[in-house]
Design an enzyme around this catalytic site. Structure first.
Site, mmCIF file in Angstrom:
data_model
loop_
_atom_site.group_PDB
_atom_site.id
_atom_site.type_symbol
_atom_site.label_atom_id
_atom_site.label_comp_id
_atom_site.label_asym_id
_atom_site.label_seq_id
_atom_site.Cartn_x
_atom_site.Cartn_y
_atom_site.Cartn_z
ATOM 1 N N LYS A 179 0.625 -1.268 0.068
ATOM 2 C CA LYS A 179 -0.348 -0.175 -0.167
ATOM 3 C C LYS A 179 0.661 1.540 0.069
ATOM 4 O O LYS A 179 1.228 1.524 0.812
ATOM 5 C CB LYS A 179 -0.277 -0.152 1.457
ATOM 6 C CG LYS A 179 -2.437 0.347 1.052
ATOM 7 C CD LYS A 179 -2.448 1.992 0.863
ATOM 8 C CE LYS A 179 -1.777 3.243 2.030
ATOM 9 N NZ LYS A 179 -1.735 4.654 1.712
ATOM 10 N N GLU A 182 -0.683 8.238 -1.086
ATOM 11 C CA GLU A 182 -1.520 8.204 -1.806
ATOM 12 C C GLU A 182 -0.451 9.156 -2.982
ATOM 13 O O GLU A 182 -0.514 9.684 -3.941
ATOM 14 C CB GLU A 182 -2.462 8.813 -1.178
ATOM 15 C CG GLU A 182 -2.443 9.359 0.311
ATOM 16 C CD GLU A 182 -2.817 8.910 0.976
ATOM 17 O OE1 GLU A 182 -1.453 8.326 1.170
ATOM 18 O OE2 GLU A 182 -3.072 9.259 2.586
ATOM 19 N N GLY A 232 6.465 5.681 7.964
ATOM 20 C CA GLY A 232 5.579 6.552 7.397
ATOM 21 C C GLY A 232 5.781 7.478 8.970
ATOM 22 O O GLY A 232 7.408 7.727 9.799
ATOM 23 N N GLY A 233 5.097 8.332 9.051
ATOM 24 C CA GLY A 233 5.251 9.076 10.351
ATOM 25 C C GLY A 233 4.627 8.285 11.457
ATOM 26 O O GLY A 233 4.447 7.115 11.576
ATOM 27 N N THR A 236 0.736 7.936 12.081
ATOM 28 C CA THR A 236 0.229 6.941 12.166
ATOM 29 C C THR A 236 1.096 5.472 12.578
ATOM 30 O O THR A 236 -0.188 4.319 12.655
ATOM 31 C CB THR A 236 1.071 7.221 10.321
ATOM 32 O OG1 THR A 236 0.816 8.107 10.234
ATOM 33 C CG2 THR A 236 0.185 6.256 10.030
ATOM 34 N N GLY A 237 2.769 5.519 12.583
ATOM 35 C CA GLY A 237 3.336 4.335 13.466
ATOM 36 C C GLY A 237 2.945 3.561 14.542
ATOM 37 O O GLY A 237 2.284 2.790 14.740
ATOM 38 N N GLU A 254 9.151 2.402 10.918
ATOM 39 C CA GLU A 254 10.133 2.847 10.901
ATOM 40 C C GLU A 254 10.111 4.737 10.418
ATOM 41 O O GLU A 254 8.734 5.137 9.945
ATOM 42 C CB GLU A 254 10.715 2.298 9.262
ATOM 43 C CG GLU A 254 11.853 1.365 8.994
ATOM 44 C CD GLU A 254 12.879 1.111 9.925
ATOM 45 O OE1 GLU A 254 13.755 2.236 10.127
ATOM 46 O OE2 GLU A 254 13.354 0.287 9.833
ATOM 47 N N CYS A 288 14.009 11.259 6.455
ATOM 48 C CA CYS A 288 13.646 10.623 7.915
ATOM 49 C C CYS A 288 15.032 11.294 8.908
ATOM 50 O O CYS A 288 14.980 10.778 9.780
ATOM 51 C CB CYS A 288 13.362 9.343 7.641
ATOM 52 S SG CYS A 288 13.953 8.171 6.953
ATOM 53 N N GLU A 389 9.616 16.686 14.054
ATOM 54 C CA GLU A 389 10.193 16.609 12.798
ATOM 55 C C GLU A 389 9.266 17.284 11.565
ATOM 56 O O GLU A 389 7.832 17.450 11.112
ATOM 57 C CB GLU A 389 9.652 15.162 12.826
ATOM 58 C CG GLU A 389 10.437 14.611 11.253
ATOM 59 C CD GLU A 389 10.290 13.526 10.892
ATOM 60 O OE1 GLU A 389 9.329 13.132 10.750
ATOM 61 O OE2 GLU A 389 11.378 12.439 9.910
HETATM 62 P P1 NAD Z 1 1.966 8.219 6.844
HETATM 63 O O1 NAD Z 1 2.364 8.058 8.370
HETATM 64 O O2 NAD Z 1 1.311 10.593 6.853
HETATM 65 O O3 NAD Z 1 2.086 8.096 5.409
HETATM 66 C C1 NAD Z 1 2.761 6.631 5.416
HETATM 67 C C2 NAD Z 1 1.983 5.828 5.030
HETATM 68 O O4 NAD Z 1 0.533 5.290 5.631
HETATM 69 C C3 NAD Z 1 1.641 5.683 3.556
HETATM 70 O O5 NAD Z 1 1.288 4.819 2.882
HETATM 71 C C4 NAD Z 1 0.101 6.827 4.091
HETATM 72 O O6 NAD Z 1 -1.490 6.229 3.292
HETATM 73 C C5 NAD Z 1 -0.339 4.963 4.824
HETATM 74 N N1 NAD Z 1 -1.219 5.637 6.694
HETATM 75 C C6 NAD Z 1 -1.811 6.842 7.004
HETATM 76 N N2 NAD Z 1 -2.336 7.073 7.539
HETATM 77 C C7 NAD Z 1 -2.318 5.230 8.239
HETATM 78 C C8 NAD Z 1 -3.707 4.667 8.978
HETATM 79 N N3 NAD Z 1 -4.402 5.190 9.833
HETATM 80 N N4 NAD Z 1 -2.863 3.243 8.760
HETATM 81 C C9 NAD Z 1 -2.568 2.670 7.870
HETATM 82 N N5 NAD Z 1 -1.349 3.496 6.920
HETATM 83 C C10 NAD Z 1 -2.085 4.430 6.932
HETATM 84 O O7 NAD Z 1 3.712 9.496 6.537
HETATM 85 P P2 NAD Z 1 4.486 10.349 4.905
HETATM 86 O O8 NAD Z 1 3.823 11.174 5.242
HETATM 87 O O9 NAD Z 1 4.364 9.878 3.811
HETATM 88 O O10 NAD Z 1 5.508 9.901 4.913
HETATM 89 C C11 NAD Z 1 6.440 11.035 6.332
HETATM 90 C C12 NAD Z 1 6.617 10.057 8.147
HETATM 91 O O11 NAD Z 1 7.732 9.302 7.111
HETATM 92 C C13 NAD Z 1 7.935 11.737 8.240
HETATM 93 O O12 NAD Z 1 7.475 10.713 9.100
HETATM 94 C C14 NAD Z 1 9.652 10.663 7.746
HETATM 95 O O13 NAD Z 1 10.315 10.840 9.020
HETATM 96 C C15 NAD Z 1 8.564 8.684 8.004
HETATM 97 N N6 NAD Z 1 9.782 8.468 7.294
HETATM 98 C C16 NAD Z 1 10.848 7.650 7.991
HETATM 99 C C17 NAD Z 1 11.395 6.683 7.063
HETATM 100 C C18 NAD Z 1 12.372 6.019 8.403
HETATM 101 O O14 NAD Z 1 13.513 4.556 7.392
HETATM 102 N N7 NAD Z 1 12.651 5.805 9.244
HETATM 103 C C19 NAD Z 1 12.231 6.801 5.979
HETATM 104 C C20 NAD Z 1 10.749 7.740 5.552
HETATM 105 C C21 NAD Z 1 10.005 8.374 5.774
#
Ligand code: NAD
Length: 491
Positions: A179, A182, A232-233, A236-237, A254, A288, A389
């Site tokens: 997934k 978007e 991701g963020g 969300t994580g 991550e 990140c 961040e």
């Molecule tokens: P995000 O958390 O908004 O989204 C990441 C993914 O999660 C997207 O595919 C999104 O559609 C999905 N998502 C959102 N809400 C969800 C939910 N409730 N349930 C399941 N999936 C959901 O992050 P972003 O804005 O796309 O990316 C930026 C973030 O990612 C930054 O915080 C960055 O630090 C982090 N990041 C971390 C690493 C790492 O390896 N540590 C690498 C790259 C990016």
């Protein structure tokens, strides 16, 4: 097996077939010029169910489950070859969706192919273990796949993250539902097409585009998804981790960072300044591991900041496909608005803008989400722009007196992803590296990455380690097997 049709909106990949999504769709926007790239579809709950059912059935097929490691490795090598063949296409898709400069997009496509090759070789060579026994029996540890893995990825380096999840999860014998974000869905769809061309059985790699709160959440909640790998963020994580805890399934998270980049007075200042600029401004700071908190020892502070500002002011911001461009736009207009709020908050808290702090001027920037490389001084470690961040080209500079002061300030953060240390004193480098609460430490370098070295964060930066042999074990569960060797005591 069907080939990805060239249609708008782009379809989803479920069970080896390209299918239309639910009635909703969303636009992919090019952040360099504001134009619509194409429309994409949202997978409905019913389509999440269909994808998971196909993945579950495919993962249980003896042909996949019992595939010999060297044969599985060949599939991954074929995927690597196809990624290389489609390298320009991957780079173009990423560039038009997240605005990263062409050279970085090309490098990430090559690196994704290398990731598939690396996990092919780990798959072929990684064994099970015979463990010391305490009697006349054989004790062993074997490793088995979870079954269906959900891989959820962000927009900043989509293909890199997707390769880091899909390659090891397949190497470990799972089926994957991917997934993507978007904002950057297309590289994942092309990866799905490549999987089919390489010969992955239908259902082994499904790709669902859609909203995180709908499609992503439905996947994490699905009873037949047995493991979730998320990048991701942090917010969300955390929400994914809470659902996974309730379901008692493992997660790899991550997450975000606010990495300290540290310069001691004895450092090679010329090398440090170049590395600091790359560490925060490459990819417009949307990394990140961006070194977003710069700590400079008080004795060299003024001299170093003057050098940093002078060098940073030469960074070439331009349309991402322009030769020599070092920074493109931010990934979206909404993200730029968020960054501008951080800069305003920094000013309100007493920060001084030593460089940038605004949008660039010029006709080539008018319709894109551009923002200048920005350096802010005069804040302390409690300011919002220093604690949160920002995920953009914004560097907050702080000063420190000595090693103890530095370690206290650097560790006073919710995050713990990466850090960088510049010093000529190898004993100090070692002491500080061990004292920093981060999952990665760079000494006299920054952002060097190897696929063989585990990657992940301490504290709010995540759980689990991707890459390396650990990165394959992440997608397996161990099974202890005891086998009696005593013919007189088989009971
Ligand atoms: P995000 O958390 O908004 O989204 C990441 C993914 O999660 C997207 O595919 C999104 O559609 C999905 N998502 C959102 N809400 C969800 C939910 N409730 N349930 C399941 N999936 C959901 O992050 P972003 O804005 O796309 O990316 C930026 C973030 O990612 C930054 O915080 C960055 O630090 C982090 N990041 C971390 C690493 C790492 O390896 N540590 C690498 C790259 C990016």
């Amino acid at each position: 097996m069907s080939q990805q049709p060239d249609q708008d909106p782009k379809p989803l990949l479920i069970n080896g077939e390209w299918v239309s999504g639910a009635t909703e769709s969303f636009d992919s926007i090019n952040p360099a010029n504001g134009k619509v790239n194409y429309a994409l579809q949202v997978a409905s709950h019913a389509q999440v169910d269909a994808a998971v059912a196909s993945a579950k059935a495919a993962a249980a097929e003896p042909a996949w489950k019992n595939m010999l490691p060297h044969v599985r490795a060949q599939l991954l090598v074929r995927m690597a070859d196809l990624i290389v063949q489609h390298g320009d296409e991957f780079a173009r898709l990423q560039m038009q969706e997240n605005g990263k400069v062409w050279s970085e997009c090309k490098a990430q496509a090559s690196s994704a192919a290398a990731t598939f090759r690396y996990f092919a070789s780990v798959c072929e060579t990684l064994g099970s273990e015979i463990t010391p026994s305490r009697g006349n029996y054989l004790s062993m540890t074997a490793y088995e796949p979870y079954g269906v893995v959900a891989a959820i990825t962000p927009w900043n380096s989509p293909l890199t993250m997707e390769a880091q999840k899909v390659a090891p999860a397949l190497a470990a014998g799972n089926a994957v539902i991917l997934k993507p974000s978007e904002i950057t869905p297309s590289p994942a769809l092309l990866l799905g097409e490549i999987g089919l061309q390489a010969g992955l059985p239908p259902g082994i790699l499904n790709v669902l585009t859609g909203d995180g709160a709908v499609t992503g959440k439905a996947l994490v909640q699905h009873r037949d998804v047995r493991m979730v790998s998320f990048t991701g963020g942090t917010a969300t994580g955390r929400s994914i981790g809470m659902i996974a805890a309730g379901r008692l399934i493992p997660v790899a998270l991550e997450l975000g960072g606010k990495s300290p980049h540290i310069v001691f007075e004895d450092a090679n200042l010329d090398a440090a300044v170049q590395s600091i600029i790359g560490g925060i401004f490459e990819g417009s700071g949307q990394s990140c591991v961006a070194g977003s908190r710069l700590f400079v020892q008080a004795s060299i502070y003024d001299e170093f900041i003057a050098l940093l500002v002078k060098r940073s002011s030469t960074i070439k911001v331009d349309q991402p496909e322009v030769a020599g461009a070092q920074m493109g736009p931010l990934s979206s207009f909404g993200h730029r608005a968020r960054i501008e709020k951080f800069v305003e908050s920094a000013k309100a808290e007493g920060g001084q803008i030593a460089l940038g702090g605004k949008r660039p001027e010029g006709s080539q920037f008018e319709n894109g989400a551009f923002f200048l490389p920005t350096i802010i001084t005069g804040l302390d470690n409690q300011a919002i722009a220093v604690r949160d961040e920002i995920f953009g080209p914004v560097l907050c500079v702080l000063r420190f007196e000595d090693e103890a002061d530095l370690i206290a300030q650097a560790n006073d953060s919710a995050f713990g992803l990466a850090s960088g240390i510049w010093t000529a004193n190898y004993q100090r480098a070692w002491r500080v590296a061990r004292a920093l609460e981060t999952g990665l430490v760079w000494i006299n370098t920054y952002k060097q990455l190897s696929i063989s070295t585990p990657f992940g964060g301490f504290k709010d930066s995540g759980i689990g380690r991707e890459k390396g042999v650990t990165g394959l074990r992440l997608y397996q569960q161990s099974k202890g097997i005891y086998w009696s060797m005593d013919p007189n005591n088989m009971g």
